[in-house]
Write an enzyme that holds these catalytic residues in place. Sequence first.
Site, PDB file in Angstrom:
ATOM      1  N   ASN A 214      -2.259  18.990  -2.198  1.00 13.10           N
ATOM      2  CA  ASN A 214      -3.271  18.325  -1.385  1.00 13.10           C
ATOM      3  C   ASN A 214      -2.944  18.390   0.110  1.00 13.10           C
ATOM      4  O   ASN A 214      -3.784  18.782   0.926  1.00 13.10           O
ATOM      5  CB  ASN A 214      -3.409  16.859  -1.846  1.00 13.10           C
ATOM      6  CG  ASN A 214      -4.280  16.055  -0.916  1.00 13.10           C
ATOM      7  OD1 ASN A 214      -3.796  15.432   0.019  1.00 13.10           O
ATOM      8  ND2 ASN A 214      -5.583  16.089  -1.130  1.00 13.10           N
TER       9      ASN A 214
ATOM     10  N   GLY B  72      -2.808   8.179  -4.391  1.00 11.30           N
ATOM     11  CA  GLY B  72      -2.144   9.339  -4.991  1.00 11.30           C
ATOM     12  C   GLY B  72      -0.904   9.756  -4.220  1.00 11.30           C
ATOM     13  O   GLY B  72      -0.588   9.224  -3.151  1.00 11.30           O
ATOM     14  N   ASP B  73      -0.186  10.680  -4.774  1.00 10.86           N
ATOM     15  CA  ASP B  73       0.960  11.331  -4.132  1.00 10.86           C
ATOM     16  C   ASP B  73       1.210  12.594  -4.963  1.00 10.86           C
ATOM     17  O   ASP B  73       0.282  13.064  -5.638  1.00 10.86           O
ATOM     18  CB  ASP B  73       2.185  10.384  -4.121  1.00 10.86           C
ATOM     19  CG  ASP B  73       3.330  10.887  -3.236  1.00 10.86           C
ATOM     20  OD1 ASP B  73       3.249  10.726  -2.009  1.00 10.86           O
ATOM     21  OD2 ASP B  73       4.293  11.481  -3.760  1.00 10.86           O
TER      22      ASP B  73
ATOM     23  N   LYS C 108       5.445   3.429   8.362  1.00  8.57           N
ATOM     24  CA  LYS C 108       4.255   4.276   8.525  1.00  8.57           C
ATOM     25  C   LYS C 108       3.004   3.419   8.596  1.00  8.57           C
ATOM     26  O   LYS C 108       2.168   3.580   9.482  1.00  8.57           O
ATOM     27  CB  LYS C 108       4.179   5.215   7.318  1.00  8.57           C
ATOM     28  CG  LYS C 108       2.977   6.119   7.297  1.00  8.57           C
ATOM     29  CD  LYS C 108       2.855   6.872   5.980  1.00  8.57           C
ATOM     30  CE  LYS C 108       4.179   7.439   5.532  1.00  8.57           C
ATOM     31  NZ  LYS C 108       4.041   8.425   4.460  1.00  8.57           N
TER      32      LYS C 108
ATOM     33  N   LYS D 157       0.868  -1.179   0.000  1.00 15.88           N
ATOM     34  CA  LYS D 157       0.000   0.000   0.000  1.00 15.88           C
ATOM     35  C   LYS D 157       0.900   1.223   0.000  1.00 15.88           C
ATOM     36  O   LYS D 157       1.828   1.328   0.823  1.00 15.88           O
ATOM     37  CB  LYS D 157      -0.870  -0.009   1.279  1.00 15.88           C
ATOM     38  CG  LYS D 157      -1.854   1.118   1.353  1.00 15.88           C
ATOM     39  CD  LYS D 157      -3.159   0.775   0.651  1.00 15.88           C
ATOM     40  CE  LYS D 157      -3.994   1.999   0.330  1.00 15.88           C
ATOM     41  NZ  LYS D 157      -3.656   2.653  -0.952  1.00 15.88           N
TER      42      LYS D 157
ATOM     43  N   GLN E  37       7.234   3.887   3.873  1.00 14.66           N
ATOM     44  CA  GLN E  37       5.830   3.464   3.907  1.00 14.66           C
ATOM     45  C   GLN E  37       5.631   2.203   4.749  1.00 14.66           C
ATOM     46  O   GLN E  37       4.593   2.037   5.388  1.00 14.66           O
ATOM     47  CB  GLN E  37       5.366   3.228   2.459  1.00 14.66           C
ATOM     48  CG  GLN E  37       3.873   3.177   2.285  1.00 14.66           C
ATOM     49  CD  GLN E  37       3.243   4.553   2.152  1.00 14.66           C
ATOM     50  OE1 GLN E  37       3.748   5.404   1.438  1.00 14.66           O
ATOM     51  NE2 GLN E  37       2.141   4.771   2.843  1.00 14.66           N
TER      52      GLN E  37
ATOM     53  N   THR F 173      -4.547  13.460   4.980  1.00 14.34           N
ATOM     54  CA  THR F 173      -3.127  13.595   5.307  1.00 14.34           C
ATOM     55  C   THR F 173      -2.881  14.902   6.065  1.00 14.34           C
ATOM     56  O   THR F 173      -2.226  14.928   7.116  1.00 14.34           O
ATOM     57  CB  THR F 173      -2.267  13.517   4.036  1.00 14.34           C
ATOM     58  OG1 THR F 173      -2.640  12.343   3.314  1.00 14.34           O
ATOM     59  CG2 THR F 173      -0.799  13.460   4.381  1.00 14.34           C
TER      60      THR F 173
ATOM     61  N   SER G 202      -6.989   5.701   3.690  1.00 12.52           N
ATOM     62  CA  SER G 202      -7.058   4.784   2.539  1.00 12.52           C
ATOM     63  C   SER G 202      -7.449   3.385   3.006  1.00 12.52           C
ATOM     64  O   SER G 202      -8.227   2.691   2.345  1.00 12.52           O
ATOM     65  CB  SER G 202      -5.701   4.712   1.833  1.00 12.52           C
ATOM     66  OG  SER G 202      -5.541   5.786   0.942  1.00 12.52           O
TER      67      SER G 202
ATOM     68  N   LYS H  67       5.407   1.666  -3.108  1.00 10.86           N
ATOM     69  CA  LYS H  67       5.324   3.014  -3.682  1.00 10.86           C
ATOM     70  C   LYS H  67       5.579   2.912  -5.174  1.00 10.86           C
ATOM     71  O   LYS H  67       6.266   1.992  -5.617  1.00 10.86           O
ATOM     72  CB  LYS H  67       6.379   3.916  -3.042  1.00 10.86           C
ATOM     73  CG  LYS H  67       6.103   5.397  -3.203  1.00 10.86           C
ATOM     74  CD  LYS H  67       5.130   5.936  -2.182  1.00 10.86           C
ATOM     75  CE  LYS H  67       4.745   7.366  -2.496  1.00 10.86           C
ATOM     76  NZ  LYS H  67       3.955   7.962  -1.404  1.00 10.86           N
TER      77      LYS H  67
HETATM   78  P1  NDP Z   1       0.720  17.670  -4.606  1.00  6.00           P
HETATM   79  O1  NDP Z   1       1.211  17.322  -5.952  1.00  6.00           O
HETATM   80  O2  NDP Z   1      -0.725  17.849  -4.380  1.00  6.00           O
HETATM   81  O3  NDP Z   1       1.446  18.995  -4.096  1.00  6.00           O
HETATM   82  C1  NDP Z   1       2.829  19.070  -3.994  1.00  6.00           C
HETATM   83  C2  NDP Z   1       3.212  20.472  -3.571  1.00  6.00           C
HETATM   84  O4  NDP Z   1       4.598  20.481  -3.243  1.00  6.00           O
HETATM   85  C3  NDP Z   1       3.023  21.498  -4.676  1.00  6.00           C
HETATM   86  O5  NDP Z   1       2.724  22.747  -4.141  1.00  6.00           O
HETATM   87  C4  NDP Z   1       4.390  21.496  -5.357  1.00  6.00           C
HETATM   88  O6  NDP Z   1       4.716  22.697  -6.024  1.00  6.00           O
HETATM   89  C5  NDP Z   1       5.297  21.316  -4.160  1.00  6.00           C
HETATM   90  N1  NDP Z   1       6.523  20.646  -4.605  1.00  6.00           N
HETATM   91  C6  NDP Z   1       6.636  19.421  -5.173  1.00  6.00           C
HETATM   92  N2  NDP Z   1       7.895  19.159  -5.502  1.00  6.00           N
HETATM   93  C7  NDP Z   1       8.600  20.223  -5.135  1.00  6.00           C
HETATM   94  C8  NDP Z   1       9.958  20.567  -5.198  1.00  6.00           C
HETATM   95  N3  NDP Z   1      10.862  19.729  -5.756  1.00  6.00           N
HETATM   96  N4  NDP Z   1      10.343  21.763  -4.682  1.00  6.00           N
HETATM   97  C9  NDP Z   1       9.440  22.605  -4.130  1.00  6.00           C
HETATM   98  N5  NDP Z   1       8.121  22.345  -4.051  1.00  6.00           N
HETATM   99  C10 NDP Z   1       7.717  21.186  -4.540  1.00  6.00           C
HETATM  100  O7  NDP Z   1       1.320  16.522  -3.625  1.00  6.00           O
HETATM  101  P2  NDP Z   1       0.834  16.128  -2.164  1.00  6.00           P
HETATM  102  O8  NDP Z   1       0.347  17.325  -1.434  1.00  6.00           O
HETATM  103  O9  NDP Z   1      -0.029  14.942  -2.287  1.00  6.00           O
HETATM  104  O10 NDP Z   1       2.212  15.619  -1.516  1.00  6.00           O
HETATM  105  C11 NDP Z   1       3.085  16.484  -0.791  1.00  6.00           C
HETATM  106  C12 NDP Z   1       3.991  15.652   0.098  1.00  6.00           C
HETATM  107  O11 NDP Z   1       3.204  14.879   1.023  1.00  6.00           O
HETATM  108  C13 NDP Z   1       4.864  14.625  -0.615  1.00  6.00           C
HETATM  109  O12 NDP Z   1       6.089  14.493   0.086  1.00  6.00           O
HETATM  110  C14 NDP Z   1       4.072  13.342  -0.489  1.00  6.00           C
HETATM  111  O13 NDP Z   1       4.899  12.190  -0.586  1.00  6.00           O
HETATM  112  C15 NDP Z   1       3.539  13.506   0.923  1.00  6.00           C
HETATM  113  N6  NDP Z   1       2.371  12.697   1.257  1.00  6.00           N
HETATM  114  C16 NDP Z   1       1.208  12.783   0.533  1.00  6.00           C
HETATM  115  C17 NDP Z   1       0.109  12.038   0.897  1.00  6.00           C
HETATM  116  C18 NDP Z   1      -1.212  12.189   0.213  1.00  6.00           C
HETATM  117  O14 NDP Z   1      -2.188  11.619   0.723  1.00  6.00           O
HETATM  118  N7  NDP Z   1      -1.324  12.932  -0.870  1.00  6.00           N
HETATM  119  C19 NDP Z   1       0.175  11.045   2.006  1.00  6.00           C
HETATM  120  C20 NDP Z   1       1.418  11.097   2.757  1.00  6.00           C
HETATM  121  C21 NDP Z   1       2.463  11.872   2.351  1.00  6.00           C
HETATM  122  P3  NDP Z   1       4.772  22.733  -7.650  1.00  6.00           P
HETATM  123  O15 NDP Z   1       3.351  22.753  -8.082  1.00  6.00           O
HETATM  124  O16 NDP Z   1       5.518  23.975  -7.941  1.00  6.00           O
HETATM  125  O17 NDP Z   1       5.509  21.489  -8.081  1.00  6.00           O
END
Ligand code: NDP
Length: 448
Positions: free
Chosen positions: A243, A167-168, A116, A92, A113, A212, A380, A128
Amino acid sequence: MPVDEKLEPILAEVLSRNAGEEEFHQAVREVLESLGRVVAKHPDYADDALIERICEPERQIIFRVPWVDDQGRVQINRGFRVQFNSALGPYKGGIRFHPSVNLGIIKFLGFEQIFKNALTGMPIGGGKGGSDFNPRGRSDGEIMRFCQSFMTELHRHLGEYTDVPAGDIGVGGREIGYMFGQYKRLTNRYEAGVLTGKGLVYGGSQARREATGYGAVYFVESMLARRGEGLEGRKAVVSGSGNVAIYTIEKLQQLGGVVIACSDSNGYVVDEAGIDLELLKDVKEVRRGRIADYAALRGASARYIEGGCVWDVPCEVAMPSATQNELTGKNARTLVANGVVVVGEGANMPSTPDAVRIFQSANVLFAPGKAANAGGVATSALEMQQNASRDSWSFEQTEARLAAIMRGIHDRCAETAEEYGAPGDYVLGANIAGFVRVAEAMRAFGVV
Ligand code: NDP
């Protein structure tokens, strides 16, 4: 913390076997740093190469993803799925679409993961996946064709009892919809439990989108409560604007926090009046715009700083919610100098090892991502539970479960840290509590 000398050969083996995979090395080193105390107390955990086995993925899949862009040109991307550990349940973990994706990044995420998912107490293993596909600027049609091609290969490795992605970064409700639709066509099965983060009309769970971010804030709230403190009136900064960031901001605001800054990879916005969440959602979720657009639409209270670092903004609550290694030692020193009280990681491994040390030695409450952001995967698992029973729960019921799960994870980490002689060290508590659960299951299976 150095790695215990008994575990050093394991780390050396991981480094040489997985050459160049820096993020994976970083994630393994951090866990092994914590496990010295476990093998000192329970030497049997070093038997039967249990730790070595946990560091080696059960299966790694790499595949070609061909698709046709809007100009009729053939594009090629690389797809990945690392099925890391299935001791506790089906693999997962999310799918990430970002140009930086490579095998090492997917392995670090898959490794994190495992622990977690174990911490949630739910029956889910760790995995992943993702692709180096860059969704930025792509049309809906291109996103759909990419997702369909990605799933055309991946589907043979999935199943509700085998591997259940979500998603991620770069993968939200739209992408999950395209992937689920393709899975259903290819298999001729309405197997709702094969993907999570689905839309509410076709088997998704209430509160999964929010989970999250909400969960990370619940974790921070629990840490503060242990010190007899709360979030009311605290200035907060959240990095990212995706997100996790959006729903972190929402819950912080609901609990009385004042969120004054957030960011994307181009810059950050400071909004002294507090982030206008409805506007932020409109810009990011409806228009799929940039944080600069938020600043332009917001008017006088907001300032956009192109290329700036969001951690320069003084705050008491910092919640890194963008990506790995986004918060460096230098940023941590700035945050400490500016009076930060608590850091809760919404993203996976956003703080560098240096930054973590600086927070911990300054007595800042620090919640590692593998504990603080577990609310997403936990919800999830609740979605899988609803799919299995062909039921759907209300938002309130689901959120109440999420809140209880996050308090449980918090308490498990805090109690484990105390039991192993490091009170207040949530990194150690999370790593050990997660490890012990997985190791016990693996031991029961014999050498597998
Ligand atoms: P999204 O794609 O929805 O958002 C990612 C955000 O982070 C955007 O604002 C993006 O900006 C920014 N970002 C991504 N890469 C970079 C980078 N290299 N440098 C600076 N900013 C960056 O992703 P999520 O919100 O889903 O995920 C965010 C984090 O949370 C990740 O680490 C993910 O692994 C973790 N996570 C997510 C979960 C989920 O349920 N979605 C669960 C657990 C962890 P830009 O648009 O400019 O790229």
